[in-house]
Scaffold this motif. Structure first.
Motif, PDB file in Angstrom:
ATOM      1  N   VAL A   1      12.424  -0.603   0.569  1.00 28.72           N
ATOM      2  CA  VAL A   1      12.300   0.860   0.441  1.00 28.72           C
ATOM      3  C   VAL A   1      11.000   1.315   1.099  1.00 28.72           C
ATOM      4  O   VAL A   1       9.915   0.842   0.763  1.00 28.72           O
ATOM      5  N   GLY A   2      11.120   2.247   2.043  1.00 26.27           N
ATOM      6  CA  GLY A   2       9.945   2.805   2.713  1.00 26.27           C
ATOM      7  C   GLY A   2      10.401   3.759   3.799  1.00 26.27           C
ATOM      8  O   GLY A   2      11.569   3.746   4.185  1.00 26.27           O
TER       9      GLY A   2
ATOM     10  N   LYS B   1      10.632   7.914   1.146  1.00 20.86           N
ATOM     11  CA  LYS B   1       9.389   7.699   0.396  1.00 20.86           C
ATOM     12  C   LYS B   1       9.706   7.074  -0.952  1.00 20.86           C
ATOM     13  O   LYS B   1      10.681   7.479  -1.609  1.00 20.86           O
TER      14      LYS B   1
ATOM     15  N   LEU C   1      -3.693   7.514  -2.001  1.00 13.06           N
ATOM     16  CA  LEU C   1      -4.515   6.396  -1.513  1.00 13.06           C
ATOM     17  C   LEU C   1      -4.027   5.984  -0.128  1.00 13.06           C
ATOM     18  O   LEU C   1      -2.834   5.708   0.050  1.00 13.06           O
TER      19      LEU C   1
ATOM     20  N   ALA D   1       0.813  -1.214   0.000  1.00 12.48           N
ATOM     21  CA  ALA D   1       0.000   0.000   0.000  1.00 12.48           C
ATOM     22  C   ALA D   1       0.855   1.275   0.000  1.00 12.48           C
ATOM     23  O   ALA D   1       0.431   2.301  -0.546  1.00 12.48           O
TER      24      ALA D   1
ATOM     25  N   THR E   1      -2.949   4.000   3.211  1.00 11.75           N
ATOM     26  CA  THR E   1      -2.445   2.647   3.475  1.00 11.75           C
ATOM     27  C   THR E   1      -3.377   1.972   4.485  1.00 11.75           C
ATOM     28  O   THR E   1      -4.259   2.611   5.060  1.00 11.75           O
TER      29      THR E   1
ATOM     30  N   THR F   1       5.538  -1.890   2.252  1.00  7.03           N
ATOM     31  CA  THR F   1       4.648  -2.870   2.887  1.00  7.03           C
ATOM     32  C   THR F   1       5.149  -3.129   4.302  1.00  7.03           C
ATOM     33  O   THR F   1       6.358  -3.232   4.534  1.00  7.03           O
TER      34      THR F   1
HETATM   35  P1  NAD Z   1       0.364  -1.498   5.083  1.00  9.53           P
HETATM   36  O1  NAD Z   1      -0.665  -0.443   4.946  1.00  9.53           O
HETATM   37  O2  NAD Z   1       0.247  -2.481   6.187  1.00  9.53           O
HETATM   38  O3  NAD Z   1       1.764  -0.790   5.227  1.00  9.53           O
HETATM   39  C1  NAD Z   1       2.085   0.324   4.420  1.00  9.53           C
HETATM   40  C2  NAD Z   1       3.562   0.535   4.504  1.00  9.53           C
HETATM   41  O4  NAD Z   1       3.870   1.550   3.578  1.00  9.53           O
HETATM   42  C3  NAD Z   1       4.063   0.975   5.880  1.00  9.53           C
HETATM   43  O5  NAD Z   1       5.124   0.155   6.267  1.00  9.53           O
HETATM   44  C4  NAD Z   1       4.535   2.412   5.639  1.00  9.53           C
HETATM   45  O6  NAD Z   1       5.724   2.708   6.360  1.00  9.53           O
HETATM   46  C5  NAD Z   1       4.828   2.389   4.156  1.00  9.53           C
HETATM   47  N1  NAD Z   1       4.730   3.687   3.494  1.00  9.53           N
HETATM   48  C6  NAD Z   1       3.936   4.750   3.809  1.00  9.53           C
HETATM   49  N2  NAD Z   1       4.159   5.769   2.955  1.00  9.53           N
HETATM   50  C7  NAD Z   1       5.091   5.321   2.061  1.00  9.53           C
HETATM   51  C8  NAD Z   1       5.725   5.899   0.944  1.00  9.53           C
HETATM   52  N3  NAD Z   1       5.470   7.153   0.544  1.00  9.53           N
HETATM   53  N4  NAD Z   1       6.646   5.147   0.265  1.00  9.53           N
HETATM   54  C9  NAD Z   1       6.934   3.889   0.647  1.00  9.53           C
HETATM   55  N5  NAD Z   1       6.364   3.293   1.710  1.00  9.53           N
HETATM   56  C10 NAD Z   1       5.450   3.995   2.397  1.00  9.53           C
HETATM   57  O7  NAD Z   1       0.464  -2.148   3.650  1.00  9.53           O
HETATM   58  P2  NAD Z   1       0.530  -3.625   3.155  1.00  9.53           P
HETATM   59  O8  NAD Z   1       1.626  -4.316   3.874  1.00  9.53           O
HETATM   60  O9  NAD Z   1       0.560  -3.491   1.672  1.00  9.53           O
HETATM   61  O10 NAD Z   1      -0.841  -4.309   3.602  1.00  9.53           O
HETATM   62  C11 NAD Z   1      -2.052  -3.701   3.281  1.00  9.53           C
HETATM   63  C12 NAD Z   1      -3.096  -4.656   2.772  1.00  9.53           C
HETATM   64  O11 NAD Z   1      -4.271  -3.883   2.506  1.00  9.53           O
HETATM   65  C13 NAD Z   1      -2.707  -5.279   1.454  1.00  9.53           C
HETATM   66  O12 NAD Z   1      -3.070  -6.610   1.502  1.00  9.53           O
HETATM   67  C14 NAD Z   1      -3.526  -4.551   0.369  1.00  9.53           C
HETATM   68  O13 NAD Z   1      -4.208  -5.464  -0.482  1.00  9.53           O
HETATM   69  C15 NAD Z   1      -4.556  -3.765   1.115  1.00  9.53           C
HETATM   70  N6  NAD Z   1      -4.524  -2.323   0.726  1.00  9.53           N
HETATM   71  C16 NAD Z   1      -4.388  -1.970  -0.596  1.00  9.53           C
HETATM   72  C17 NAD Z   1      -4.316  -0.620  -0.965  1.00  9.53           C
HETATM   73  C18 NAD Z   1      -4.157  -0.247  -2.430  1.00  9.53           C
HETATM   74  O14 NAD Z   1      -4.459  -1.045  -3.307  1.00  9.53           O
HETATM   75  N7  NAD Z   1      -3.668   0.971  -2.744  1.00  9.53           N
HETATM   76  C19 NAD Z   1      -4.393   0.363   0.009  1.00  9.53           C
HETATM   77  C20 NAD Z   1      -4.545  -0.021   1.356  1.00  9.53           C
HETATM   78  C21 NAD Z   1      -4.603  -1.373   1.687  1.00  9.53           C
END
Ligand code: NAD
Length: 238
Positions: free
Chosen positions: A208-209, A226, A26, A18, A28, A184
């Motif tokens: 990367v995050g 980011k 969008l 996310a 997270t 993630t």
């Molecule tokens: P998560 O929301 O649990 O974690 C998000 C991660 O992204 C965090 O570790 C955070 O530090 C990092 N992050 C925040 N801003 C960032 C940036 N600018 N650049 C890089 N990293 C950044 O995400 P997850 O582990 O993908 O789990 C979420 C679950 O929910 C997934 O299974 C997904 O299917 C679903 N989901 C999908 C979306 C989408 O499709 N856009 C959005 C939210 C949730």
């Protein structure tokens, strides 16, 4: 600035979460409080939620569709599409995201292991393929049915269901010499295990995050920042 060199012998497997879509606006999923866009995942992203209240589930995913349509790919999505253009079939992308920002940035060799917002499928798993469906539903009475009579559900892997394309994903991880994981939290399985599988196969593993993920100790490199800032200058393709 950190640079990751990619040689002619490397095969790259990328896992995105996310966080890569955060800079596109969008939200997270917040593992700490179990909220996604202000909703508890138990209320809207589980098989039980679907059985209990399909209207609430469709309302949630309709809102995600509306937000996804307004969002645009950011420099991180574009950097990955450009890397694929250079590496061809030595590149493979697996996203946990249900949005289509990778495709809209130009990525082609990708799988959506948790499904896709723009599709629906039969709730009875009767064997028919998912269909394209971008409708923003206002009530359950608008939702169509399959030929078999089952109601259409979002083509989304709810929490507790088995992710898609796992055989292909395992095969690609086994071949990779470099795994790049972006945005993630390392809290959703089996995706959080991919880095361990890659290490067992001898690959370099890069995260990367903006903050280290829960499984940070399994990475050979953690690049804090980011995705949209870090990815465009990260790779040196030899
Ligand atoms: P998560 O929301 O649990 O974690 C998000 C991660 O992204 C965090 O570790 C955070 O530090 C990092 N992050 C925040 N801003 C960032 C940036 N600018 N650049 C890089 N990293 C950044 O995400 P997850 O582990 O993908 O789990 C979420 C679950 O929910 C997934 O299974 C997904 O299917 C679903 N989901 C999908 C979306 C989408 O499709 N856009 C959005 C939210 C949730």
């Amino acid at each position: 600035m950190t640079q990751i060199s990619i040689t002619a012998k490397d095969r790259v497997f990328v896992l995105t979460g996310a966080g890569i879509s955060a800079e596109s606006g969008l939200p997270t999923f917040r593992a700490e409080d179990g909220l996604w866009a202000g909703h508890s995942v138990e209320e809207v992203c589980t098989p039980e939620a679907w059985r209990r209240n399909p209207e609430a589930v469709w309302q949630f995913y309709s809102e995600r569709r509306a937000a996804g349509e307004k969002a645009m790919p950011n420099p991180a999505h574009i950097a990955l599409a450009e890397l694929e253009a250079k590496l061809g079939n030595r590149f493979f992308l697996c996203t946990q995201n249900v949005d289509d920002l990778h495709e809209r940035a130009g990525s082609e060799r990708l799988v959506h292991m948790h499904g896709e917002l723009a599709k629906a499928r039969c709730e009875r798993e009767c064997g028919r393929s998912p269909v394209e469906d971008r409708t923003i539903y206002r009530s359950l009475s608008e939702v169509g049915h399959c030929f078999c009579g089952g109601r259409l559900r979002p083509h989304i892997v709810f929490f507790g269901e088995i992710p898609l394309e796992m055989e292909l994903i395992q095969e690609e991880i086994g071949k990779a010499t470099l795994m790049l994981v972006v945005g993630t939290s390392g809290s959703v399985y089996p995706a959080a295990n991919f880095v361990h599988w890659a290490r067992m196969a001898g690959a370099r593993t890069v995260y990367v995050g903006p903050e280290p993920p829960l499984n940070a100790s399994a990475f050979t490199h953690v690049v804090e920042g980011k995705a949209g800032v870090v990815l465009p200058g990260l790779f040196q393709v030899e």
